[in-house]
Design a protein around this motif. Structure first.
Motif, short mmCIF file in Angstrom:
data_model
loop_
_atom_site.label_atom_id
_atom_site.label_comp_id
_atom_site.label_asym_id
_atom_site.label_seq_id
_atom_site.Cartn_x
_atom_site.Cartn_y
_atom_site.Cartn_z
N VAL A 329 0.70 33.24 -42.16
CA VAL A 329 0.67 34.09 -41.17
C VAL A 329 2.05 35.16 -41.39
CG1 VAL A 329 1.51 33.90 -38.80
CG2 VAL A 329 -0.28 32.77 -39.57
N GLY A 330 2.51 34.36 -41.98
CA GLY A 330 3.87 35.57 -42.11
C GLY A 330 4.37 35.59 -43.56
N THR A 331 3.36 35.35 -44.49
CA THR A 331 3.24 36.37 -45.99
C THR A 331 2.58 37.78 -45.39
OG1 THR A 331 3.77 34.89 -47.18
CG2 THR A 331 2.50 36.13 -48.29
N PHE A 332 1.02 37.64 -44.64
CA PHE A 332 -0.22 38.14 -44.14
C PHE A 332 0.55 39.51 -43.16
CE2 PHE A 332 -3.28 39.31 -40.94
CZ PHE A 332 -4.31 39.74 -42.31
N THR A 333 1.17 38.69 -42.29
CA THR A 333 1.66 39.39 -41.22
C THR A 333 2.85 40.26 -42.38
OG1 THR A 333 1.33 38.16 -40.15
CG2 THR A 333 2.85 39.96 -38.91
N PHE A 334 3.97 40.15 -42.41
CA PHE A 334 5.14 40.92 -43.16
C PHE A 334 4.55 42.18 -44.13
CE2 PHE A 334 7.55 42.06 -47.18
CZ PHE A 334 9.13 42.12 -46.04
#
Length: 353
Positions: A329-334
């Protein structure tokens, strides 16, 4: 920015299906919270210009190169042992999760290609040679790493970018050479890179065991079975699914009934099947809107790096439940928020159109 909330809302709205055990649903809510928090954080930040975004990509490539060199040195020092592990389905040792790491390396390679095309350097022109060298090293390294997800994501992105290049430039000969290269490099890798060869041999053996009905102890067989289970669950509740909080229990029950030989029941190894099983067609429609809206909004796909990153993640969604853990989630969203923040500067909107 608001469209990112859809990823959170489809889980939140499944609350009515939760029966008794609230812990799994609350866990899904916790993991999806960055889809609310990070967009709000980016709304409070200034717009990032070319220098900031490209500088961040430059740092990412340097960081990945250093880490990948460490992984490569460890591989060289333990060559026989690690190759033996790969031949038995174990990944090469990397920091944290090997799948997430390989996806990040794929993003880094796309970023390096983008910086080379943009002729970027931070202070001295000699850095352009260094960026090319690091990008080539990372491209070679991802084949040595031999994580199928990362390689598939990278080649899908490179294939789409090559097709777009052929269409926009009309340089068909160069385009044909690019496509031949994309097809031939994996073959060359199989013939020359021991870890890649071991991984391909194990995958063939794994799929053979699955075809004969003996795949309980093998990774790819487990993934394929998880997709079958997820699809069966979706067909049983096609409109609203079984609920995000209930999916784990239903998956366990389905394995117990139909696939008792699998000791560790796997959740559906595809983000698309995962959403269909958990939230049905209702949630899946919102998921697709959220996924593709940003790509087509104001022709954002015309930016090379944005399109490449999107292809990496969409491919990952096909073969992994990428945004069902905090790192994914963090990688995709960032990356998406960073690029959307940058692309929709007035001058960039003009360039995109």
């Amino acid at each position: 920015i608001l469209i990112f909330s859809f990823y959170f809302l489809i889980v939140l709205l499944s609350v009515w299906q939760t029966e008794g055990n609230w812990q799994p649903w609350l866990e899904r809510i916790r993991i999806k919270l960055p889809f609310i928090a990070l967009p709000i954080a980016f709304l409070g930040l200034p717009r990032f210009g070319d220098r900031e975004v490209k500088g961040l990509l430059y740092f990412l490539i340097c960081f990945l190169t250093v880490v990948s060199m460490g992984v490569s040195i460890n591989y060289g020092l333990n060559f026989e042992e690690i190759n033996n592990q790969i031949s038995r389905g174990k990944p090469m040792p990397v920091p944290r999760n090997h799948i997430r790491f390989s996806i990040l390396v794929g993003v880094g390679i796309i970023g390096g290609i983008y910086l080379v095309l943009e002729q970027y350097y931070y202070k001295n022109k000699i850095e352009k040679t260094g960026i090319k060298a690091m990008t080539i090293f990372l491209f070679l390294f991802i084949h040595v790493l031999s994580v199928k997800t990362g390689i598939l994501c990278l080649y899908t992105a490179l294939g789409v970018l090559s097709i777009r290049y052929i269409y926009s430039s009309r340089r068909y000969l160069m385009g044909a050479l690019l496509m031949i290269g994309l097809i031939s490099i994996p073959v060359i890798s199989y013939l020359t890179i021991p870890s890649f060869k071991q991984k391909m041999r194990y995958m063939h053996y794994d799929l053979t065991q699955y075809a004969t009905g003996n795949g309980e102890a093998y990774a790819d067989a487990g993934r394929l079975t998880s997709l079958k289970v997820g699809w069966e669950i979706f067909k049983s509740s096609p409109i609203f699914g079984v609920g995000a909080g209930n999916l784990r229990a239903v998956v366990n029950q389905k394995y117990k009934q139909k696939y008792p030989g699998y000791v560790e029941p796997l959740m559906p190894h595809s983000q698309f099947i995962y959403v269909l099983a958990g939230m049905g067609l209702f949630g899946f429609s919102f998921f697709l809107v959220a996924l593709f809206f940003s790509l087509f909004y104001k022709k954002a796909y015309q930016n090379t790096f944005f399109l490449g990153v999107y292809c990496v993640f969409i491919t990952a969604f096909v073969v992994e439940h990428t945004i069902e853990n905090a790192v994914g989630v963090g990688t995709f969203t960032f990356f998406l928020l960073l690029l959307l923040n940058h692309l929709f500067l007035p001058q960039n909107i003009k360039r995109l159109s």
